[in-house]
Design a protein around this motif. Sequence first.
Motif, PDB file in Angstrom:
ATOM      1  N   GLY A   1       0.818  -1.133  -0.109  1.00 34.30           N
ATOM      2  CA  GLY A   1       0.225  -0.063  -0.123  1.00 34.30           C
ATOM      3  C   GLY A   1       0.821   1.236  -0.080  1.00 34.30           C
ATOM      4  N   TYR A   2       1.919   1.255   0.858  1.00 36.54           N
ATOM      5  CA  TYR A   2       2.806   2.489   0.968  1.00 36.54           C
ATOM      6  C   TYR A   2       3.548   2.567  -0.279  1.00 36.54           C
ATOM      7  CZ  TYR A   2       2.118   4.355   5.660  1.00 36.54           C
ATOM      8  OH  TYR A   2       1.495   5.095   6.528  1.00 36.54           O
ATOM      9  N   GLU A   3       4.098   1.665  -0.880  1.00 35.00           N
ATOM     10  CA  GLU A   3       4.715   1.871  -2.117  1.00 35.00           C
ATOM     11  C   GLU A   3       3.809   2.261  -3.259  1.00 35.00           C
ATOM     12  OE1 GLU A   3       8.081   1.941  -4.339  1.00 35.00           O
ATOM     13  OE2 GLU A   3       8.042   1.551  -2.017  1.00 35.00           O
ATOM     14  N   ILE A   4       2.710   1.822  -3.421  1.00 30.09           N
ATOM     15  CA  ILE A   4       1.782   2.656  -4.422  1.00 30.09           C
ATOM     16  C   ILE A   4       1.446   3.994  -3.791  1.00 30.09           C
ATOM     17  CG2 ILE A   4      -0.776   2.473  -5.110  1.00 30.09           C
ATOM     18  CD1 ILE A   4      -0.799  -0.210  -4.542  1.00 30.09           C
ATOM     19  N   PHE A   5       1.422   4.169  -2.818  1.00 33.15           N
ATOM     20  CA  PHE A   5       1.285   5.663  -2.386  1.00 33.15           C
ATOM     21  C   PHE A   5       2.472   6.700  -2.973  1.00 33.15           C
ATOM     22  CE2 PHE A   5       1.493   9.182   1.331  1.00 33.15           C
ATOM     23  CZ  PHE A   5       0.436   9.956   0.341  1.00 33.15           C
ATOM     24  N   TRP A   6       3.708   5.859  -2.590  1.00 39.49           N
ATOM     25  CA  TRP A   6       4.944   6.870  -2.727  1.00 39.49           C
ATOM     26  C   TRP A   6       5.219   6.793  -4.333  1.00 39.49           C
ATOM     27  CZ3 TRP A   6       7.410   3.731   1.806  1.00 39.49           C
ATOM     28  CH2 TRP A   6       7.131   4.287   3.007  1.00 39.49           C
ATOM     29  N   ILE A   7       4.973   5.894  -4.965  1.00 40.33           N
ATOM     30  CA  ILE A   7       5.117   5.782  -6.471  1.00 40.33           C
ATOM     31  C   ILE A   7       4.472   6.948  -7.002  1.00 40.33           C
ATOM     32  CG2 ILE A   7       4.866   4.631  -8.623  1.00 40.33           C
ATOM     33  CD1 ILE A   7       5.451   2.093  -7.116  1.00 40.33           C
ATOM     34  N   SER A   8       3.308   7.001  -6.695  1.00 44.58           N
ATOM     35  CA  SER A   8       2.291   8.211  -7.351  1.00 44.58           C
ATOM     36  C   SER A   8       2.731   9.519  -6.820  1.00 44.58           C
ATOM     37  CB  SER A   8       0.857   8.155  -6.669  1.00 44.58           C
ATOM     38  OG  SER A   8       0.644   8.331  -5.494  1.00 44.58           O
ATOM     39  N   ARG A   9       3.362   9.577  -5.557  1.00 43.72           N
ATOM     40  CA  ARG A   9       4.005  11.014  -5.188  1.00 43.72           C
ATOM     41  C   ARG A   9       5.182  11.189  -6.107  1.00 43.72           C
ATOM     42  NH1 ARG A   9       3.009  13.834  -1.072  1.00 43.72           N
ATOM     43  NH2 ARG A   9       5.064  14.513  -0.822  1.00 43.72           N
ATOM     44  N   SER A  10       5.884  10.270  -6.478  1.00 45.82           N
ATOM     45  CA  SER A  10       7.019  10.522  -7.030  1.00 45.82           C
ATOM     46  C   SER A  10       6.862  10.700  -8.544  1.00 45.82           C
ATOM     47  CB  SER A  10       8.115   9.310  -7.110  1.00 45.82           C
ATOM     48  OG  SER A  10       8.492   8.875  -5.901  1.00 45.82           O
TER      49      SER A  10
END
Length: 409
Positions: free
Chosen positions: A118-127
């Motif tokens: 879940g967090y990796e999805i969120f951080w990828i979207s931010r990047s």
Amino acid sequence: MASFAGIRKRLGGPIYAVADQCIYSASQLLLSFALARALSPSDFGIASAFLAIVSFQYILHTAVVHEPLLIKRYYASRSAAWWSWALVAAVSIAGFLVWQFTGFPGPLNWAGVALIIGYEIFWISRSILLVGRRFAVLCISGVLISIGYVAVLIGLKPASWTQALLWIAVIQLPFSLLIAGSLKNVIAPLPAPANAQTLTLKEASAYGWKASLSQLMSWIMTGGAILLLGSSADSAQGGLLKIYITFLLPMQYVLLALGYYILPKLAANWKSERRKDAFRLFIKFVVFGFVVAEIGGVLLGLLGPHLVVLAFGKNYGGMDFSPFFYAPAIFGLTMCLRTGFRAAGRPGALLWCSIFGALVFAACMLMARGPISYIQTINAMTLGFACMAVAMMAWLFFIMRAPAAPQAR
């Protein structure tokens, strides 16, 4: 009007970027507050240990995905993007499983895997959004995730730490839609421009390996310590340490933002004829950061017993805030000194100083008598960062006395 438009154009981007960082930072503080209020002290300690794994994952994401993508702007192909993201998730899950089998006192719990995904999805979207400078969408996403934290932790009232972590993971999943809609913006166009520099999996992993090691040493003394205490028989100690580090976050973000603000000027002048100007600016920044951190620490030492009840609830009213009178200044000093190593282009020297501090911390923890409390851990952490700071100052003294490199004519 033209002059006003020019000022607005120059300042608009930085203002939006700062606003996004403030909203994101506030969302993480809000997550800690909501978790502490929704869970018992022991469950909060266990949840803090799982979130410490996520902080380890964030180091990997920043080093392998975020920074390389900001530098290169484009992935060479979709497969390079997917494999880079999969590498971060795989290493994070592997680290989580190692902890589960060797350090976690309970049975294997797959909530940590859901949290990592879940967090990796969120951080990828931010990047991806940050590369495209879509600051308005970033700010909106930060507000939405904050609302989600409050809704699932305070509104739904999870019955256990497992339910709380699963809900936190679930509310990150909708950000996969942002990835799907924006991925094409970070894939190199075909045919690629002649001067295009695209990012491959090999380059991302090579950069990430070098960039993550130094931060990993600091994580050992912060997130790693939370993981250790949260996995102990008295898991509530991990929650208390999590609260301590949470109160340090505002100071960390302020000094980090100031360091990145002066870094381009420092790096440009460090090895030039204007190196003395760079040294004076750097010394002023270090002194300023140390004083600000000490003032903030004294205020937290005085007001902390009241703030912790307001933010985290009455369960934490007896927390000892005496370390705040000295520890934040040491922590802030090391953060400011890191800027000098970055400006000088000496990541290897910074790594050795970080290893030294981590070894001192590990030695203190090994010599401590059990059961280890959060106060013992904070004192060991402070000594580790103090030794790191001494090594950094000594190394920087020799770096700054070295003759300037000859300039190309």
